[in-house]
Design a protein around this motif. Sequence first.
Motif, mmCIF file in Angstrom:
data_model
loop_
_atom_site.group_PDB
_atom_site.id
_atom_site.type_symbol
_atom_site.label_atom_id
_atom_site.label_comp_id
_atom_site.label_asym_id
_atom_site.label_seq_id
_atom_site.Cartn_x
_atom_site.Cartn_y
_atom_site.Cartn_z
ATOM 1 N N HIS A 134 0.860 -1.190 0.000
ATOM 2 C CA HIS A 134 0.000 0.000 0.000
ATOM 3 C C HIS A 134 0.895 1.240 0.000
ATOM 4 C CE1 HIS A 134 -2.798 3.016 1.452
ATOM 5 N NE2 HIS A 134 -3.787 2.189 1.141
ATOM 6 N N LYS A 135 0.476 2.272 -0.715
ATOM 7 C CA LYS A 135 1.347 3.460 -0.868
ATOM 8 C C LYS A 135 1.694 4.120 0.473
ATOM 9 C CE LYS A 135 -2.421 6.755 -1.861
ATOM 10 N NZ LYS A 135 -2.705 7.015 -0.451
ATOM 11 N N ASP A 136 0.882 3.947 1.488
ATOM 12 C CA ASP A 136 1.148 4.617 2.766
ATOM 13 C C ASP A 136 1.993 3.788 3.739
ATOM 14 O OD1 ASP A 136 -0.280 6.777 1.891
ATOM 15 O OD2 ASP A 136 -2.183 6.051 2.717
ATOM 16 N N ARG B 294 -0.873 -4.132 -5.389
ATOM 17 C CA ARG B 294 -0.060 -2.935 -5.678
ATOM 18 C C ARG B 294 1.251 -3.382 -6.316
ATOM 19 N NH1 ARG B 294 -4.276 -2.162 -1.745
ATOM 20 N NH2 ARG B 294 -4.768 0.053 -1.748
ATOM 21 N N SER B 295 1.166 -3.973 -7.491
ATOM 22 C CA SER B 295 2.370 -4.569 -8.091
ATOM 23 C C SER B 295 3.349 -3.500 -8.564
ATOM 24 C CB SER B 295 1.966 -5.465 -9.249
ATOM 25 O OG SER B 295 1.297 -4.698 -10.219
ATOM 26 N N ARG B 296 2.813 -2.330 -8.894
ATOM 27 C CA ARG B 296 3.724 -1.292 -9.374
ATOM 28 C C ARG B 296 4.664 -0.853 -8.244
ATOM 29 N NH1 ARG B 296 0.621 3.176 -12.218
ATOM 30 N NH2 ARG B 296 -0.347 1.397 -13.192
ATOM 31 N N ARG B 297 4.097 -0.657 -7.061
ATOM 32 C CA ARG B 297 4.961 -0.241 -5.936
ATOM 33 C C ARG B 297 5.942 -1.367 -5.568
ATOM 34 N NH1 ARG B 297 4.431 1.438 0.246
ATOM 35 N NH2 ARG B 297 6.263 2.756 0.249
ATOM 36 N N MET B 298 5.441 -2.591 -5.639
ATOM 37 C CA MET B 298 6.322 -3.729 -5.350
ATOM 38 C C MET B 298 7.541 -3.680 -6.281
ATOM 39 S SD MET B 298 5.371 -7.715 -6.031
ATOM 40 C CE MET B 298 4.974 -7.365 -7.745
ATOM 41 N N LEU B 299 7.284 -3.407 -7.563
ATOM 42 C CA LEU B 299 8.383 -3.366 -8.536
ATOM 43 C C LEU B 299 9.291 -2.165 -8.270
ATOM 44 C CD1 LEU B 299 9.682 -4.592 -11.020
ATOM 45 C CD2 LEU B 299 8.053 -3.348 -12.443
ATOM 46 N N GLU B 300 8.675 -1.033 -7.891
ATOM 47 C CA GLU B 300 9.484 0.156 -7.586
ATOM 48 C C GLU B 300 10.477 -0.119 -6.448
ATOM 49 O OE1 GLU B 300 6.024 3.339 -8.795
ATOM 50 O OE2 GLU B 300 6.660 3.238 -6.704
ATOM 51 N N LEU B 301 10.031 -0.950 -5.490
ATOM 52 C CA LEU B 301 10.880 -1.216 -4.321
ATOM 53 C C LEU B 301 11.790 -2.434 -4.518
ATOM 54 C CD1 LEU B 301 8.307 -0.626 -1.412
ATOM 55 C CD2 LEU B 301 9.989 0.957 -2.347
ATOM 56 N N ILE C 98 1.056 -9.207 -13.486
ATOM 57 C CA ILE C 98 1.898 -10.399 -13.688
ATOM 58 C C ILE C 98 3.237 -9.968 -14.296
ATOM 59 C CG2 ILE C 98 2.018 -12.710 -14.708
ATOM 60 C CD1 ILE C 98 -1.039 -12.657 -14.971
ATOM 61 N N ASP C 99 3.169 -9.027 -15.223
ATOM 62 C CA ASP C 99 4.418 -8.535 -15.829
ATOM 63 C C ASP C 99 5.293 -7.885 -14.766
ATOM 64 O OD1 ASP C 99 3.693 -9.413 -18.318
ATOM 65 O OD2 ASP C 99 2.666 -7.550 -18.842
ATOM 66 N N ASN C 100 4.675 -7.108 -13.881
ATOM 67 C CA ASN C 100 5.453 -6.478 -12.802
ATOM 68 C C ASN C 100 6.102 -7.532 -11.906
ATOM 69 O OD1 ASN C 100 4.660 -3.984 -13.722
ATOM 70 N ND2 ASN C 100 3.054 -3.694 -12.216
#
Length: 395
Positions: free
Chosen positions: A239-241, A268-275, A300-302
């Motif tokens: 989660h973003k927070d 929240r796969s995008r944040r997972m990938l960012e981290l 899935i791609d993330n």
Amino acid sequence: MGEIEREGNRLLEDVKRWGQWVLEEAKREIGRFYPPDPDGSIPVGYIWARTVRCQNPGCMAEIPLTLSLLPEMGEPDSRQFLEGSARVALQIDPPFDRYIFIENKLSRCAELESLKNEFPKLSSRISIENNEANLYLHDLCYNKNWKRYWKNKGWSDMALYTQIEWSEVSWNPLTGCTKISAGCKNCYAERMARRLQAMGNSRYSNGFKLTTHEYLLEEPLKLKKPHIIFVNSMSDLFHKDVPVGFIQKVFAIMEKAYWHQFQILTKRSRRMLELNNVLSWPDNVWMGVTVENSDYYQRIDNLRQTGAKLKFISFEPLLGPCPDINLEGIHWVIVGGESGPGCRPVRKDWIIEIRDQCLVHNIPFFFKQWGGTNRKKAGRLLEGKKWDAMPVLSH
Ligand code: SF4
């Protein structure tokens, strides 16, 4: 006479109309505090009290004796429980957030029976008659031998109570969330959090608001027997927070508790990938993304791009067809229909389509449930068999 009848009908219509208006206004204003039960009924309060049967043979209702609440209880694991209630929430394992909700009805006796089987030392001494649920629960929670039994065994032996079929224990150092996609509409975690808040559970005093619980971070280290631990069944770790530092602490504990397998599931796969680059990705962490229908294939791609050693997809609640999934680098697939109030139906051909793709690519396929308002009754057989395949565990 005709006039009176007409007037009478008008009055009745007015009462009905205004009654409906009051109901709708109340639902709009405070409905969120009263989540429906799985059977669709809406509890408006919980009364914990001893009860007695009404002596009128034509009535036999259970009457709460509200002045005879139990005295102060010292044991943290029994503090959540007050006997004789219409519904009891028995917190059986504080660190791992496991609860048993038992309605004190005859139809719930089967659950009590199965509970009894989990406590073999008790079962030799206690027999449950249909109308003795209160007595049984009372004995279960206050019997001295049981407390000793509990202590000696440790809570690792209580792992059977998680609601998640493919996991053993839930660990919730984080609770609360916000909705992000179609699958969140009837979020179980939200319903559960509001219910526990209404019951006065201190961990859920913020209801479904995102809350970190630092004091629970080290719990997996105390669990000495290897377990499959589901991380944050009551929230979404990415989660973003959620502060990056907190996520890193969760990963550090998972790495330290190498004898367990940890399963994390996120939308929240995008944040997972960012981290991705600031996380350690130990071998014992299984990372999964939820995909409700083909609109969410990006997740899935993330996932594929992260350093997670074991990657899985949870198609639950499955809300639409999922053709042509790119399963490259995916180690496990779970499918399930939605359950509980307001659940949306799943179609057999959607499930079969995913299963067949798994079979072609030799990926373990786990069919969790059909779902529906009566999840247990609908079961989890697909074409007459259980699909329970899981990745091979390293311990
Ligand atoms: S992401 Fe999960 S926990 Fe969060 S609202 Fe959606 S279903 Fe609930």
